[in-house]
Write an enzyme that holds these catalytic residues in place. Structure first.
Site, PDB file in Angstrom:
ATOM      1  N   GLY A   1      10.903 -38.953 -32.483  1.00  0.00           N
ATOM      2  CA  GLY A   1      11.872 -40.028 -32.687  1.00  0.00           C
ATOM      3  C   GLY A   1      11.289 -41.400 -32.406  1.00  0.00           C
ATOM      4  O   GLY A   1      11.330 -42.304 -33.257  1.00  0.00           O
TER       5      GLY A   1
ATOM      6  N   LYS B   1       7.184 -39.092 -20.231  1.00  0.00           N
ATOM      7  CA  LYS B   1       6.950 -38.152 -19.131  1.00  0.00           C
ATOM      8  C   LYS B   1       6.126 -36.927 -19.523  1.00  0.00           C
ATOM      9  O   LYS B   1       6.311 -36.359 -20.602  1.00  0.00           O
ATOM     10  CB  LYS B   1       8.293 -37.648 -18.602  1.00  0.00           C
TER      11      LYS B   1
ATOM     12  N   ARG C   1      17.944 -38.588 -45.516  1.00  0.00           N
ATOM     13  CA  ARG C   1      18.033 -37.129 -45.588  1.00  0.00           C
ATOM     14  C   ARG C   1      18.614 -36.649 -46.917  1.00  0.00           C
ATOM     15  O   ARG C   1      18.295 -35.538 -47.354  1.00  0.00           O
ATOM     16  CB  ARG C   1      18.830 -36.594 -44.399  1.00  0.00           C
TER      17      ARG C   1
HETATM   18  P1  ADP Z   1       8.912 -39.419 -29.014  1.00  0.00           P
HETATM   19  O1  ADP Z   1      10.391 -39.714 -29.167  1.00  0.00           O
HETATM   20  O2  ADP Z   1       8.121 -40.030 -30.152  1.00  0.00           O
HETATM   21  O3  ADP Z   1       8.617 -37.974 -28.797  1.00  0.00           O
HETATM   22  P2  ADP Z   1       8.966 -40.074 -26.200  1.00  0.00           P
HETATM   23  O4  ADP Z   1      10.452 -40.015 -26.222  1.00  0.00           O
HETATM   24  O5  ADP Z   1       8.228 -39.028 -25.475  1.00  0.00           O
HETATM   25  O6  ADP Z   1       8.408 -40.214 -27.706  1.00  0.00           O
HETATM   26  O7  ADP Z   1       8.483 -41.430 -25.521  1.00  0.00           O
HETATM   27  C1  ADP Z   1       8.897 -42.694 -25.909  1.00  0.00           C
HETATM   28  C2  ADP Z   1       9.221 -43.562 -24.742  1.00  0.00           C
HETATM   29  O8  ADP Z   1       8.139 -43.637 -23.814  1.00  0.00           O
HETATM   30  C3  ADP Z   1       9.490 -44.980 -25.177  1.00  0.00           C
HETATM   31  O9  ADP Z   1      10.836 -45.308 -24.912  1.00  0.00           O
HETATM   32  C4  ADP Z   1       8.527 -45.821 -24.363  1.00  0.00           C
HETATM   33  O10 ADP Z   1       9.096 -47.012 -23.895  1.00  0.00           O
HETATM   34  C5  ADP Z   1       8.208 -44.896 -23.223  1.00  0.00           C
HETATM   35  N1  ADP Z   1       6.930 -45.272 -22.579  1.00  0.00           N
HETATM   36  C6  ADP Z   1       5.726 -45.375 -23.149  1.00  0.00           C
HETATM   37  N2  ADP Z   1       4.813 -45.820 -22.280  1.00  0.00           N
HETATM   38  C7  ADP Z   1       5.450 -46.009 -21.103  1.00  0.00           C
HETATM   39  C8  ADP Z   1       5.052 -46.464 -19.809  1.00  0.00           C
HETATM   40  N3  ADP Z   1       3.788 -46.805 -19.562  1.00  0.00           N
HETATM   41  N4  ADP Z   1       5.986 -46.539 -18.853  1.00  0.00           N
HETATM   42  C9  ADP Z   1       7.266 -46.191 -19.124  1.00  0.00           C
HETATM   43  N5  ADP Z   1       7.713 -45.740 -20.307  1.00  0.00           N
HETATM   44  C10 ADP Z   1       6.812 -45.654 -21.293  1.00  0.00           C
HETATM   45 MG    MG Z   2      11.927 -39.905 -27.703  1.00  0.00          MG
END
Ligand code: ADP
Ligand code: MG
Length: 398
Positions: A356, A198, A37
């Site tokens: 993230g 989710k 940053r």
């Molecule tokens: P970002 O931080 O990039 O916005 P998210 O926080 O929404 O992404 O999602 C990331 C998480 O989703 C990861 O920790 C990953 O393990 C989880 N994830 C991905 N696919 C699955 C799955 N099929 N079942 C459970 N968790 C999942």
């Molecule tokens: Mg996340």
């Protein structure tokens, strides 16, 4: 662009620029553990000092909640920042009042000062007009270079922009250009990938994207909710069954808007949530027990996705396609990331990603530098993808 940038200012010599940066860096025992940053702010600082402006850097650090909390001081940033700049940085113990005023009065043209954590004052987060006025009193112009803080209407991100001539800094401009190329004014066809855990955390995102994109691949845990809504068995997978109707509404909306939805056609299944857990790959409708959990998309799904990607000109990506932290359930995410990198390097794709875990997943795949742009802005990036107006950006619009 509807904002003024630093190319639009002519006479800066001896003028004081209040520059909002994001120095909310990871710190351990008063030492910065990742200076990304700080580096991001350098082009703006250099551009201003090269033109003879005095630069007064405004930033927040952590959550002191309107009180002076010594462990949340920005003072530890001074030395690493001057090292990166190759130029001394003067410290001011406060961001309003006599202390910064004296520091700035004594600063030579082309000098740089860092002012103490704006969140030591309650008026920052409440966007108090009097606090904004006291900030504005220190400068001749305002530059916002903190896209990652632009989803908050705080005094140093929003209020002060109305009180001084306001400009987008260089990294703000880069981020806005990339986002515009990805979703505002993209080259078509456009493809989105939304994954992660989710549906409930990404409803607004999904609703906005299906109205804008030509195709959307849904992966990760949230794909299970869509598959369940369509009547497929997902065994004991992460699945928000109560969102069945919402998922069907999103699919209907996508259909009405001409957005093709790609869902997994094969899946990687395991029973234990750990690296290298025993697993199998199977077609979507092959039998699943109550202990079976879908942790990743299978190779046929990846092949579909890369086919669509090969025919797309723009990709916007948030959320991994599987549990990428636990190999081999990183396979689909890594394969899709590597293909996006190839297409981007070949000049066939504009690929913009953020979030993230998405940044972590692209790093894990070794392709972070091969994307067109990877946003580390977190909440601001997500709100922008959701189609929400960002107060810190809106305040710059002329
Ligand atoms: P970002 O931080 O990039 O916005 P998210 O926080 O929404 O992404 O999602 C990331 C998480 O989703 C990861 O920790 C990953 O393990 C989880 N994830 C991905 N696919 C699955 C799955 N099929 N079942 C459970 N968790 C999942
Ligand atoms: Mg996340």
């Amino acid at each position: 662009m509807p904002f003024k940038t630093l190319d639009d200012v002519s006479d800066l010599h001896g003028k004081t620029a209040l520059v909002r940066v994001d120095f909310n860096v990871p710190m351990e025992d008063g030492r910065i553990t990742d200076d990304t940053r700080l580096r991001v702010a350098l082009p703006t600082v250099r551009k201003l000092t090269d033109k003879g402006a005095k630069v007064a850097l405004l930033a927040h650090f952590d959550r002191p909640k309107g009180k002076r909390v010594p462990s949340m001081s920005l003072a530890p940033v001074v030395a690493p920042l001057s090292n990166l700049l190759g130029h001394p940085v003067t410290w001011s113990d406060d961001c309003i009042g006599d202390d910064p005023k004296t520091v700035l009065d004594h600063l030579p043209a082309g000098g740089v000062a860092l002012l103490e954590n704006v969140r030591f004052h309650a008026g920052e987060e409440s966007n108090d007009p009097e606090f904004a006025r006291q900030l504005a009193a220190l400068g001749d112009l305002y530059v916002n270079d903190a896209f990652s803080a632009a989803h908050r209407a705080h005094a140093s991100t929003e209020g002060v922009a109305h009180l001084l001539p306001a400009y987008a800094g260089e990294s703000m401009r880069r981020e806005l250009d990339a986002l515009d190329a990805a979703l505002g004014n993209p080259q078509r066809p456009t493809l989105g990938i939304v994954g992660g855990s989710k549906v409930s955390t990404k409803l607004d995102l999904l609703k906005n994207l299906v109205g804008k994109l030509d195709a959307l691949a849904i992966g990760g845990g949230m794909a299970n909710t869509f598959l369940f809504a369509q009547g497929h068995d997902v065994g004991g997978s992460l699945c928000e069954k109560d969102l069945k109707d919402t998922a069907l509404d999103i699919l209907k909306e996508a259909d009405a808007k001409g957005c093709k939805i790609l869902l997994p056609v094969d899946v990687v299944v395991a029973q234990e949530f750990k690296a290298n857990a025993p697993h199998r790959t199977q077609a979507l409708d092959a039998p699943l027990s109550a202990d079976d959990k879908i942790f990743d998309a299978g190779p046929q799904t990846v092949a579909h996705l890369t086919d669509v990607m090969a025919a797309s000109k723009t990709l916007i990506w948030n959320g991994p396609l599987g549990v990428f932290e636990l190999p081999p359930f990183d396979a689909a995410t890594t394969a899709a990331a590597k293909f996006a990198a190839l297409q981007t390097k070949a000049g066939k794709l504009v690929a913009v990603a953020g979030g993230g875990d998405t940044v972590a997943a692209l790093n894990h795949a070794g392709v972070i530098d091969d994307m067109t742009f990877v946003s580390t802005a977190g909440g601001a990036f997500l709100e922008w993808m959701e189609g929400k107006a960002l107060p810190g950006v809106a305040a710059l619009e002329s």
